[in-house]
Each structure stands twice: as C-alpha cells, then as structure tokens.
Design a protein around this motif. Sequence first.
Motif, PDB file in Angstrom:
ATOM      1  N   VAL A   1     -13.047 -11.173  10.428  1.00  0.00           N
ATOM      2  CA  VAL A   1     -11.964 -11.936   9.800  1.00  0.00           C
ATOM      3  C   VAL A   1     -10.648 -11.523  10.453  1.00  0.00           C
ATOM      4  O   VAL A   1     -10.351 -10.332  10.569  1.00  0.00           O
ATOM      5  N   LEU A   2      -9.902 -12.514  10.907  1.00  0.00           N
ATOM      6  CA  LEU A   2      -8.567 -12.270  11.423  1.00  0.00           C
ATOM      7  C   LEU A   2      -7.613 -12.254  10.229  1.00  0.00           C
ATOM      8  O   LEU A   2      -7.514 -13.239   9.500  1.00  0.00           O
ATOM      9  N   ILE A   3      -6.952 -11.115  10.003  1.00  0.00           N
ATOM     10  CA  ILE A   3      -6.084 -10.993   8.824  1.00  0.00           C
ATOM     11  C   ILE A   3      -4.807 -11.785   9.055  1.00  0.00           C
ATOM     12  O   ILE A   3      -4.128 -11.594  10.073  1.00  0.00           O
ATOM     13  N   THR A   4      -4.477 -12.685   8.130  1.00  0.00           N
ATOM     14  CA  THR A   4      -3.276 -13.498   8.240  1.00  0.00           C
ATOM     15  C   THR A   4      -2.275 -13.069   7.172  1.00  0.00           C
ATOM     16  O   THR A   4      -2.591 -12.241   6.307  1.00  0.00           O
ATOM     17  N   GLU A   5      -1.104 -13.678   7.247  1.00  0.00           N
ATOM     18  CA  GLU A   5      -0.058 -13.416   6.267  1.00  0.00           C
ATOM     19  C   GLU A   5      -0.575 -13.670   4.846  1.00  0.00           C
ATOM     20  O   GLU A   5      -0.265 -12.927   3.913  1.00  0.00           O
TER      21      GLU A   5
ATOM     22  N   GLU B   1       0.260 -17.665  13.892  1.00  0.00           N
ATOM     23  CA  GLU B   1      -0.575 -18.116  12.773  1.00  0.00           C
ATOM     24  C   GLU B   1      -0.842 -19.609  12.857  1.00  0.00           C
ATOM     25  O   GLU B   1      -0.803 -20.322  11.843  1.00  0.00           O
TER      26      GLU B   1
ATOM     27  N   LYS C   1      -8.102  -6.558  13.240  1.00  0.00           N
ATOM     28  CA  LYS C   1      -7.572  -7.747  13.895  1.00  0.00           C
ATOM     29  C   LYS C   1      -6.666  -8.472  12.917  1.00  0.00           C
ATOM     30  O   LYS C   1      -7.101  -8.859  11.840  1.00  0.00           O
ATOM     31  N   ALA C   2      -5.400  -8.617  13.287  1.00  0.00           N
ATOM     32  CA  ALA C   2      -4.440  -9.231  12.377  1.00  0.00           C
ATOM     33  C   ALA C   2      -3.421 -10.001  13.181  1.00  0.00           C
ATOM     34  O   ALA C   2      -3.165  -9.685  14.340  1.00  0.00           O
ATOM     35  N   THR C   3      -2.828 -11.019  12.561  1.00  0.00           N
ATOM     36  CA  THR C   3      -1.781 -11.770  13.235  1.00  0.00           C
ATOM     37  C   THR C   3      -0.481 -10.969  13.198  1.00  0.00           C
ATOM     38  O   THR C   3      -0.339 -10.023  12.415  1.00  0.00           O
TER      39      THR C   3
ATOM     40  N   THR D   1      -2.670 -15.122  16.605  1.00  0.00           N
ATOM     41  CA  THR D   1      -2.122 -13.799  16.297  1.00  0.00           C
ATOM     42  C   THR D   1      -0.600 -13.805  16.310  1.00  0.00           C
ATOM     43  O   THR D   1       0.022 -13.116  15.520  1.00  0.00           O
TER      44      THR D   1
ATOM     45  N   ALA E   1       1.137 -11.089   9.863  1.00  0.00           N
ATOM     46  CA  ALA E   1       0.462 -10.206   8.911  1.00  0.00           C
ATOM     47  C   ALA E   1       0.874  -8.762   9.143  1.00  0.00           C
ATOM     48  O   ALA E   1       1.147  -8.016   8.196  1.00  0.00           O
TER      49      ALA E   1
END
Lengths: 338, 375
Positions: free
Chosen positions: B125-129, A239, B101-103, A236, B106
Amino acid sequence: MERCAQVLNRALHALFTERADVVLIGEDLLDPYGGAFKVSAGLSTKFPDRVLTTPISEAAIVGIAGGLALRGLRPIVEIMFGDFTTLAADQIINHVAKFRGIYNGQVSCPVVIRTPMGARRGYGPTHSQSLEKIFLGIPGLTVVAPSRHHELGALLRGAVLESHDPVLFIENKAMYAQPHEPPIADRVAEFSTRTSADCFPTLTFSLNNFAAPDLTLATYGGMTPLALQAALELATEHELFAEIIVPSQLSPLPTTELQASLSTSRRLLVAEEGTLTAGWGAEVVARLMDITDFPFASARVAAADSIIPTSRPLEEAMLPQPADIIAAALKLTASPRR
Amino acid sequence: MKPIVVEQSDLNSETAILVSWSVPNGATVASGETICIAETTKAAIEVPAPAAGQIFHVFAAGATIAFNRPIAYLAASSAESSAAEQAARAASAPASTSTVKATKKARQLAAQHGLSLETLAQPDVLITEAHVYAALGKTPPSATATAIIAQPSPLPATGARVLVLGAGLGAMQVIDILLHDPLLTPVACLDDDVSTHGQSLFGIPVWGALAQLDTLWSAQKFTHAIVAISTNIAVRKNLFLRARALGIPFVNAIDPTARLNRGVVLGTGNVLCSQVHVGVATVLGDNNFISSHTSIEHHNTWGSHNTVGPACATSSRAVVGDEVLFGTGIFLQPGVGIGSRARIASGAVLTQNIPADHAVKMHAQFQVTPIVPTP
C-alpha cells in the motif's frame, strides 16, 4: 532475473523443440553470431536445417516466408532492424497480409515477422525508429509489441502457433537488455496489475489498488518502464494516480480496458516512443472518442516530429521522457474532470 | 589491493553479461591468467588478472555488469587479502532502501504531526495523505480549499535552498545578494575558520567546517551551493570543483541592481555584485566573482574562476581565460585578450594582450607626503 532477449531466445528454442514445422529465416542468424541481438543464438547449432540465413534482401526474406506459410509451415522472420521493414513493406502489406482474403479464406499465411524497433541507444536516424505505426490498420495484419512486463514467451508462442494471420512482432531494442518482469501474483514492484485474457494480453497497472484513477495513461512496448516511472512520481510527488494500460496488441486496437478506465478517469494520456504525427496515440484517442458516450480530455506524448539524432544528448532531447509524461499529466489534471 | 574492471570494448553495449568465472572466489591466480568471461552484444571478452594474487568476486556469474566498475578485487599479498575480500563483499551488497512507501504529501503531513509512517505501513500500500489524516483522526481539508491554495502563483512553491561556502567578507556580500532574491534562500554558511562557527551573517548561521559538505548534502540540508571566497582563486576553484564532484548544483547570485543585457550567457556559481554591468552577447563561464561597479562590455568571452575587484571595465570583444585575478579600477582596450592565471594589478590600463601565467605590475609615480599646515 532473466533479460528479455534471453527469454525470447528460450521461447524460440522451446518452439523449435515442440514443433517441427517452425523455421527461422533472416540475416546473420547462424552461430556464433546468432542474430544482431543474440535472440536467435544457439538455434542454428541445434536445428541446422530449420534456420535459413539469407543475403540482404528483406523483401525476399518475407516473400519466401509467405510461401513457406502458404504451404503449411510456421515461419518466423527476423528483420535485423525494424527500420528495414520498409524494404519488406510490399511483401507484408500486399502479399502476406492479403493472401487469406484474396483466396477467400482457402489459405492462411501465419508468418511471424520479428523485428527490433526503438531508440535510446545512439544508433542514429536509420537504426532507431519506431516505425510500427506504418503497419497499423492494415487489414489482415496483427501488430504486437510487448513490454518487458508481458509474458514474452507466451506471446511469441501465441503469434507463431495460434494466429491465422501474419503477425508483426515488435521487440523494443532497449527492452532486450532489461530484466523480464511479468506480474507475479498480480503485482509488479509497487504496482497492482491486471492481465486481460486475450492471446496478446493488455496489462493494467495501478498504484492505488484500482481505486478511481485521476487519469488513464496508455502506452506500449519500450515506453512502458518510462510511463511506470512517471506514474510512480506522479503518485509520490503529486498524489495523482494514473491507471496505466499497456496493450501488447497495437492493431487491431483492443479497447475494453481503455474504455473501462477512461469512464472513471475522464482523462486520457497516450505515451509512445514514435514520432507524434499520425501515431498510435492518434488512433487511440480518436477510437475512444468514437466508441464512448462520455466526454474526456486527452493529450499525447511522443517523439518530436524529427529524425533521430545519433548524439545521445540530442536523441534524449528528441524522445519522450518521464518528465514529459509528468508535465502532460499535470496539465491534463489541472482542469476539473469532464 | 586492485579493483578489476571490464573495459568498454564496443560502443553498441552499455553493459556486459558476466558469463562465467574462470577461477573460483578466493582463488590464487598468475598475472595475465583469464579470470572471467564477459559478453557484450558484439563480443566475448576474456578478462585477465592484472597481476598475480588472490581474486575476490563482486558479482556472481550471470550478472549484468557496468563497464569500468569493479567486478572483483585482487589481493597482491596475503596482507591485503582480508581488505580485498571485504571490498568485494561491500561492493556486492545491495543498497538498503526504506521499506515504507509514502507520497510526498503524506510524508510532509506526518512530519508536521510527528507521526511515524512506519506505524501506517502495510504491505503493497502506498501511504497517501488520506491515510495520514485517518491515522490522525482529522478530516482532510475540502477539495475547494486545496484547489484555491493550489492555484498557480507567479513564484514556484519552493525555491533553491542555498548553502554558502565561506563565511568571511565575501560571504556577507553573497548573502546580501541572496536575501534580495525571492527564489534563492540562503540556509547556512560553512567555513574552516572556527571563530565563525556558531556565528551568523545577516541572520544566516555558520554551521561549521567545510568538511561537513558531504554529509549535509547527503542529508539534503540544502539544494544548491555557491562559493563566497572572493580573492583566493585556488580555494575558490577547489571548493567549486569539490561541490560539483558531489553533484551539487550551483546558483548564480546576481544583485538586483546588476544589469545583464540581451544575449548574455551565464554559467553557474557566479557572483555579480551591485551595479555590475554585463554587455550584450557576453559569455561568462562558471564560478566568477565580479565585484561592484565592474562593467564587462558587450561580446566578451570569459572563462571560469576569475575574480574581479570593484570598478574594473573591459571594452568590447575582450577574451579572458580562467583563474585571472583582477585588482581594482582596471581598464581594458577593445579586443584585449588575457591568458589564464594572469594577475593584473589595480589601476592598470591594458592596451595589449597578456599571456597566460603572467603578472601585470604597476610602478606608481605618485608620492605621499605629509601636508604642511600653512601658517
């Protein structure tokens, strides 16, 4: 959710009900005390003939259990604290682990030695250690150390009923009070999981549905929740996606999952709660160096080579924390993949 | 309405298991009647009702409970019963968490482009950039460019964002110091004087009253705080303790011209103005305000919440308690001790210890007369 100690207790009850040849031997096992961590609670009431409480002599306890196993029973030993396995080391290493080999396979000695290891409870230098590394690589001895995400009941059953050789079954002390959380539909909280088909399975955790990992993080037992916490923060905040490999069998070391993950990530970080020198991590790194034909970078996170202080803040400083894993992972991933 | 807690009975356990309730939710109990049984690794504990009344459960049987936290509420009278029931219900409700849920990357990228992450949310799903770039229809910057930007620099990417408590004369000094420090960024001031609200000090806005401290902290509007009240020690101390109770970390504001010698140990929340000198191996506690040109000599030991006017000087080995108020131009002989809450008048030269809760007054011998012009 059930706590891990309750799950192990339930598994013991199930084993005793299923099989008449299972016995338990150790110190302070009788109700109402039910063992120092209550894992044996209720057994002596239900099965009074098959729970043997003994005087304080770990060598005698394991010796007796070895004899019972040679004569066909399935004895389970409870050593109150893992630190006291040193007192039974001769019986474990020179006797129960040797019998099958010494007698040319004519006998087997399926003793299961259950014992709690691990710190983070302020129990001080001689009740907090992770001494399982002393017993790694003893031929004839299987060392199992489940995490709170393994099917604890199935593992204990496998150790007692399916193993021909003696099993040292390490139960992390902090894990006892933690909720038992095995994968449901191949998921644990934010993580996707895979479970190997072994008797003592290896779990693999991923935060990006098993897409290419930035690093492989190997850990076991009580370090697992801390490693998962670190992995979540690495994902988180940075990345960076770690694939977390959590074997329940420490020795002999299962390498399939480690090798597969490392072939992509090319970076291996090992985290363990025991002291650094000559630890499980040293064997993991060296073994993978031996068996792989690609280059990789590695690092180890472990307790400082020191005795464990009783003071909680000092204990915390000495033991590996999620922040140590994160720092090591950032350092490891700062350089390009090999 | 009384909260009922389980006291810690043995040091081996950090939590207990609530084994069973002896009385149902909403039941009326007598004083001393057992209401539940809790079990640690060492013992079973029967928890008695602290008084007669109606019991409302916070947890169900089987729950893991923390020591000294409410497990039930007791209403001593029917008038209290709905309040107790509500308190129990509020305590048992799980904290709500965001489902997306996101980094961090992101979240930052989505915020930059005004994109709501809710629109990208998928189960598990972990939302990424990369997900955000895809949703924006943009190409992610090349790895090389990112690598160059990510090269380690001598400064951390983000320093502390400091909230200044107070917006008066002291705050101007503190902000002047903070603006010199590349790692500390003053974001705003708070002050209860409404005439300061909406104003700014050297470009740093006054957001409003000190009552906003809690909400601004919860909203993560700042990362650290410092108290900028210099002369009113009671207010200075209370503000510090209030912020500390909220878990807010402090910074030390140290003017670049201040000289701290080897072995100095500073607590936190201290203000060291221009040309302050702190000698070797001197220990300063927390939340002290040291005005310019003051010299705290070597091997001094100071407590917390002291304020010192300009140009005071201690000698070696002085020991100063807490909440001491120094005027201007005060000198201390070596080894002098000053008790907590002492008040020292300007111009004093102290050659003896001053006990706690004592004032040192000066009887000035000089006279002020008009100058008679010479013919």
